[in-house]
Design a protein around this motif. Structure first.
Motif, PDB file in Angstrom:
ATOM      1  N   SER A  56       0.918  -1.159   0.133  1.00 56.27           N
ATOM      2  CA  SER A  56      -0.059  -0.026  -0.056  1.00 56.27           C
ATOM      3  C   SER A  56       0.729   1.160   0.045  1.00 56.27           C
ATOM      4  O   SER A  56       1.919   1.105   0.341  1.00 56.27           O
ATOM      5  N   THR A  57       0.468   2.286  -0.435  1.00 58.22           N
ATOM      6  CA  THR A  57       0.959   3.598  -0.553  1.00 58.22           C
ATOM      7  C   THR A  57       0.458   4.554  -0.135  1.00 58.22           C
ATOM      8  O   THR A  57      -1.002   4.520  -0.006  1.00 58.22           O
ATOM      9  N   ARG A  58       0.972   5.816   0.300  1.00 60.29           N
ATOM     10  CA  ARG A  58       0.564   6.988   0.338  1.00 60.29           C
ATOM     11  C   ARG A  58       1.467   8.267  -0.079  1.00 60.29           C
ATOM     12  O   ARG A  58       2.757   7.987  -0.038  1.00 60.29           O
ATOM     13  N   TYR A  59       0.820   9.321  -0.450  1.00 62.34           N
ATOM     14  CA  TYR A  59       1.420  10.368  -1.303  1.00 62.34           C
ATOM     15  C   TYR A  59       1.148  11.723  -0.659  1.00 62.34           C
ATOM     16  O   TYR A  59      -0.055  11.772  -0.112  1.00 62.34           O
ATOM     17  N   ALA A  60       2.067  12.472  -0.405  1.00 61.44           N
ATOM     18  CA  ALA A  60       1.624  13.750  -0.163  1.00 61.44           C
ATOM     19  C   ALA A  60       0.926  14.465  -1.091  1.00 61.44           C
ATOM     20  O   ALA A  60       1.136  14.041  -2.616  1.00 61.44           O
ATOM     21  N   ASP A  61       0.233  15.630  -1.117  1.00 57.67           N
ATOM     22  CA  ASP A  61      -0.586  16.167  -1.965  1.00 57.67           C
ATOM     23  C   ASP A  61       0.276  16.677  -3.208  1.00 57.67           C
ATOM     24  O   ASP A  61      -0.296  16.708  -4.336  1.00 57.67           O
ATOM     25  N   SER A  62       1.369  17.270  -2.781  1.00 60.71           N
ATOM     26  CA  SER A  62       2.166  17.876  -3.872  1.00 60.71           C
ATOM     27  C   SER A  62       2.612  16.828  -5.066  1.00 60.71           C
ATOM     28  O   SER A  62       2.818  17.270  -6.134  1.00 60.71           O
ATOM     29  N   GLY A  63       2.617  15.487  -4.899  1.00 57.80           N
ATOM     30  CA  GLY A  63       2.774  14.489  -5.773  1.00 57.80           C
ATOM     31  C   GLY A  63       1.834  13.552  -6.223  1.00 57.80           C
ATOM     32  O   GLY A  63       2.093  13.018  -7.201  1.00 57.80           O
ATOM     33  N   LYS A  64       0.822  13.702  -5.876  1.00 56.58           N
ATOM     34  CA  LYS A  64      -0.418  12.980  -6.085  1.00 56.58           C
ATOM     35  C   LYS A  64      -0.779  13.029  -7.688  1.00 56.58           C
ATOM     36  O   LYS A  64      -0.820  14.257  -8.151  1.00 56.58           O
TER      37      LYS A  64
END
Length: 116
Positions: A56-64
């Motif tokens: 599973s992954t999680r991204y900061a808004d800046s890179g989504k």
């Protein structure tokens, strides 16, 4: 002790792409949560993306929508594919490993520069 070695940084024009790689030592890489962070002068290091042992992954808004984190457990390597790069993505990018039990390790960083 886990050693992390980043590669793949460089200079790219706005709109271009780069793929960062982080090779990790250790026999239990598949159990590590891996992450990419970045830092610019005078600012705190910030999360870019994380990938857990489950995948599973999680991204900061800046890179989504622009960045993709992935891992190859057979190669003990985590990647960060960065597309549609912007000048504000310019930073030193650091790889981080979170080990079960709480220890964390950082790589030495790789410079990404995006020209306008």
């Amino acid at each position: 002790q886990v050693q992390l070695v980043e590669s793949g940084g460089g200079l790219v024009q706005a709109g271009g792409s780069l793929r960062l790689s982080c090779a990790a030592s250790g026999s239990f890489f598949s159990s590590y949560a891996m992450g990419w962070y970045r830092q610019t002068p005078g600012k705190q290091r910030e999360l870019v993306a994380r990938i857990f042992s489950s995948g599973s992954t999680r991204y900061a808004d800046s890179g989504k929508g622009r960045f993709t984190i992935s891992r190859d457990n057979a190669k003990n390597t985590v990647y960060l594919q960065m597309n549609s790069l912007k000048p504000e993505d310019t930073a030193v990018y650091y790889c981080h490993a979170s080990i079960p039990g709480g220890d964390g390790y950082w790589g030495q960083g790789t410079q990404v520069t995006v020209s306008s």
